[in-house]
Design an enzyme around this catalytic site. Sequence first.
Site, PDB file in Angstrom:
ATOM      1  N   ARG A 172       0.805  -1.235   0.000  1.00  0.00           N
ATOM      2  CA  ARG A 172       0.000   0.000   0.000  1.00  0.00           C
ATOM      3  C   ARG A 172       0.834   1.279   0.000  1.00  0.00           C
ATOM      4  O   ARG A 172       0.307   2.347   0.261  1.00  0.00           O
ATOM      5  CB  ARG A 172      -0.965  -0.021   1.184  1.00  0.00           C
ATOM      6  CG  ARG A 172      -1.997  -1.139   1.052  1.00  0.00           C
ATOM      7  CD  ARG A 172      -3.035  -1.141   2.161  1.00  0.00           C
ATOM      8  NE  ARG A 172      -3.977  -2.218   1.933  1.00  0.00           N
ATOM      9  CZ  ARG A 172      -3.803  -3.486   2.317  1.00  0.00           C
ATOM     10  NH1 ARG A 172      -2.710  -3.818   3.001  1.00  0.00           N
ATOM     11  NH2 ARG A 172      -4.698  -4.405   2.044  1.00  0.00           N
ATOM     12  N   GLY A 233      -2.906 -12.154  10.138  1.00  0.00           N
ATOM     13  CA  GLY A 233      -3.310 -12.952  11.280  1.00  0.00           C
ATOM     14  C   GLY A 233      -4.129 -14.162  10.886  1.00  0.00           C
ATOM     15  O   GLY A 233      -4.133 -15.176  11.585  1.00  0.00           O
ATOM     16  N   TRP A 284      -2.515  -4.476  10.385  1.00  0.00           N
ATOM     17  CA  TRP A 284      -2.025  -4.427   9.010  1.00  0.00           C
ATOM     18  C   TRP A 284      -2.311  -3.153   8.239  1.00  0.00           C
ATOM     19  O   TRP A 284      -1.870  -3.027   7.093  1.00  0.00           O
ATOM     20  CB  TRP A 284      -2.545  -5.625   8.231  1.00  0.00           C
ATOM     21  CG  TRP A 284      -4.032  -5.825   8.249  1.00  0.00           C
ATOM     22  CD1 TRP A 284      -4.763  -6.459   9.210  1.00  0.00           C
ATOM     23  CD2 TRP A 284      -4.959  -5.433   7.238  1.00  0.00           C
ATOM     24  NE1 TRP A 284      -6.099  -6.474   8.868  1.00  0.00           N
ATOM     25  CE2 TRP A 284      -6.246  -5.857   7.666  1.00  0.00           C
ATOM     26  CE3 TRP A 284      -4.850  -4.774   6.011  1.00  0.00           C
ATOM     27  CZ2 TRP A 284      -7.399  -5.639   6.918  1.00  0.00           C
ATOM     28  CZ3 TRP A 284      -5.999  -4.555   5.258  1.00  0.00           C
ATOM     29  CH2 TRP A 284      -7.251  -4.977   5.706  1.00  0.00           C
ATOM     30  N   ASN A 302      -8.918  -8.673  13.333  1.00  0.00           N
ATOM     31  CA  ASN A 302      -9.795  -9.709  13.853  1.00  0.00           C
ATOM     32  C   ASN A 302      -9.044 -10.812  14.603  1.00  0.00           C
ATOM     33  O   ASN A 302      -7.886 -11.098  14.312  1.00  0.00           O
ATOM     34  CB  ASN A 302     -10.591 -10.348  12.717  1.00  0.00           C
ATOM     35  CG  ASN A 302      -9.697 -11.033  11.705  1.00  0.00           C
ATOM     36  OD1 ASN A 302      -9.127 -10.387  10.833  1.00  0.00           O
ATOM     37  ND2 ASN A 302      -9.569 -12.347  11.798  1.00  0.00           N
ATOM     38  N   ASP A 345     -15.327 -11.883  10.896  1.00  0.00           N
ATOM     39  CA  ASP A 345     -14.169 -11.280  10.229  1.00  0.00           C
ATOM     40  C   ASP A 345     -14.358  -9.785  10.013  1.00  0.00           C
ATOM     41  O   ASP A 345     -13.954  -9.233   8.995  1.00  0.00           O
ATOM     42  CB  ASP A 345     -13.882 -11.975   8.884  1.00  0.00           C
ATOM     43  CG  ASP A 345     -12.498 -11.622   8.343  1.00  0.00           C
ATOM     44  OD1 ASP A 345     -11.670 -11.094   9.109  1.00  0.00           O
ATOM     45  OD2 ASP A 345     -12.246 -11.869   7.149  1.00  0.00           O
ATOM     46  N   ASP A 347     -12.785  -7.116  10.735  1.00  0.00           N
ATOM     47  CA  ASP A 347     -11.500  -6.489  11.070  1.00  0.00           C
ATOM     48  C   ASP A 347     -11.685  -5.043  11.529  1.00  0.00           C
ATOM     49  O   ASP A 347     -12.309  -4.254  10.837  1.00  0.00           O
ATOM     50  CB  ASP A 347     -10.624  -6.461   9.811  1.00  0.00           C
ATOM     51  CG  ASP A 347      -9.425  -7.365   9.927  1.00  0.00           C
ATOM     52  OD1 ASP A 347      -8.970  -7.597  11.044  1.00  0.00           O
ATOM     53  OD2 ASP A 347      -8.946  -7.834   8.891  1.00  0.00           O
TER      54      ASP A 347
END
Length: 594
Positions: A172, A233, A284, A302, A345, A347
């Site tokens: 990114r 993760g 992340w 998560n 999930d 996150d």
Amino acid sequence: MKKLKMNKWCTLPAGKLAGLLAISLFALSTHQLKAEEAAAAPAAEPPLGVNVLEATFKWRPNYVSDDMLINADKDANNWLHYGKDSQGTRFSQLTQINQLNVKKLVPKWNLSFGVNDAQDSEAVVVNGRIYVTASQNKVFSLEATTGRMLWKYERSLPGDLGGRLCCEAVNRGVAIYKDKVYLATLDAHVLALDNTTGKVVWDVKMGDYTAGEQYTSMPLIAKGKVIVGSASGDVGANVGRISALDPDTGKVIWETNTRPVSSSDPVAKSWANDSWRTGGVAAWLTGTFDPKSNTIYWGAGNPTPTLDPHSRKGDNLYSNSTMALDADTGKLKFYFQYTPNDGWDYDGNNEAILITDDKGRKVWVHADRNGHLYSIDRSNGKCNWVVPIARVNWVTGFSDNCRPIVNPDKVPVYDKIVTDIAPVLDGGKEWHPAAFSPLTKMIYVPFIDSSMDVQAKKMEFKRGEWFLGTKVLKANPYTGGIKAFNATTGELAWTRPQSTPATSGLLATAGGLVFSGDAEGYFAAVRDDTGETMWRFNVGTGIHGNPTTFTAEGKQYVAVVYGPGGGSIWPLVYDELFKHQNRGGGMMVFGLGD
């Protein structure tokens, strides 16, 4: 020496012209003689009372100072942070491209990355030079007006890395600080490159990629440190941490864990049966920084196993939280958890945008994957309000401090498929960042409207392998778009739906525009007050990266990284889209036409 324009001088009498030339030559020769004498002469004696008087100058083009980073919110020309400024607003003061002339926007140049995979990056710009990354950890330095490549860095990644990747070989972006470019890599290294040559200055190993440890996002520069967060993760990476590195050497200054590392940690009690030992909680995405309070706001992801909350009962701290950290030490000041005991999930990594609202409250605004938008007091973690982004049914309401009241009918279980859980695991908003305009006082959110069917499964943890805890995972049809919310009240101001979900970050400008991209490949500009579409251009393939804007040689440009793909179940979605488009990654830069 500049050439004389003879048409300016030819009207002078010949004698006067000759005299001027003689004076000029005499001045030049005198200047050269004085320079030579100065070089040969001994250094001047320091003034009385001063023992040493020295000064040196080193040519450091595109040098980024602490002052530049702290005041990036007032710098209209450059794009210096992941979110443009350390507050993460993604707002540019530029007005050359505006509602009146945006229809004249045309491509000025295009860079092919030369690789496929998803492209999640963005252009960082320093005084007319662009730095951008591609998948496979490639870095490019480019001339902003022409796209001429100044240098590129290509990293040789391990051959056995591919099967361990969560979301394709994404990156990114890079952070620029002083005379270096900082890159966090998929094989768990952090690198410093010379910003004029691209040569490696230092390379520090942060973890073991064979155990699932990866780094995918742009570092944050805060208080003279390079801050990075671990990724993956879900892929058996039994570590979750945020680290601060010395920018000159790469030495780790401090590290903060995102979940317990021993049973003596008080928050270990929030993980039943010592489930914290295999709990995921990656960090992340890039955080934000408040220099006045010296606080870093960083998201923790998560818990794992991802879709089996029964195997790890409790709140699972600090999963799905924004953690407020002291920038000097990494010590946790406080936190806010969006989704305790997450079984979907959802996150909690998404960005915390730091603003002052119309009531004078210093808050962070956060659009979460759990389908809600939050306003949180950034001094203590107290929730001001929470509102839905799209259709949500996993909660029935909220209790004190915006704690969710879970709908038991939408919790994944072992013995049946739970259908139509909204939102889908990609969220009411994925990782693609929102934007805030201080002019409209609105938060612009790229949203997703979908649901999923899930059946949980008991699963044993294996180092470096997927740890999802699910037997069935099905995504139902997607739509999405952009929504604008009042940043003080959370009230919905406008919505711009589209046939595909929003798959890029947003950019707001003082020209009254919001830029975005979508999975079909359309890069668009809409009015910031109404959402009306003003302009759009098909880049030729899906857009998954972020738009940024800057000036070079006095002209405003807008850049967007394109290239479809990504994590979660996006590959399944793109299989259908690829019937009508091709893969490919690159960056297209737009400017006003004549």
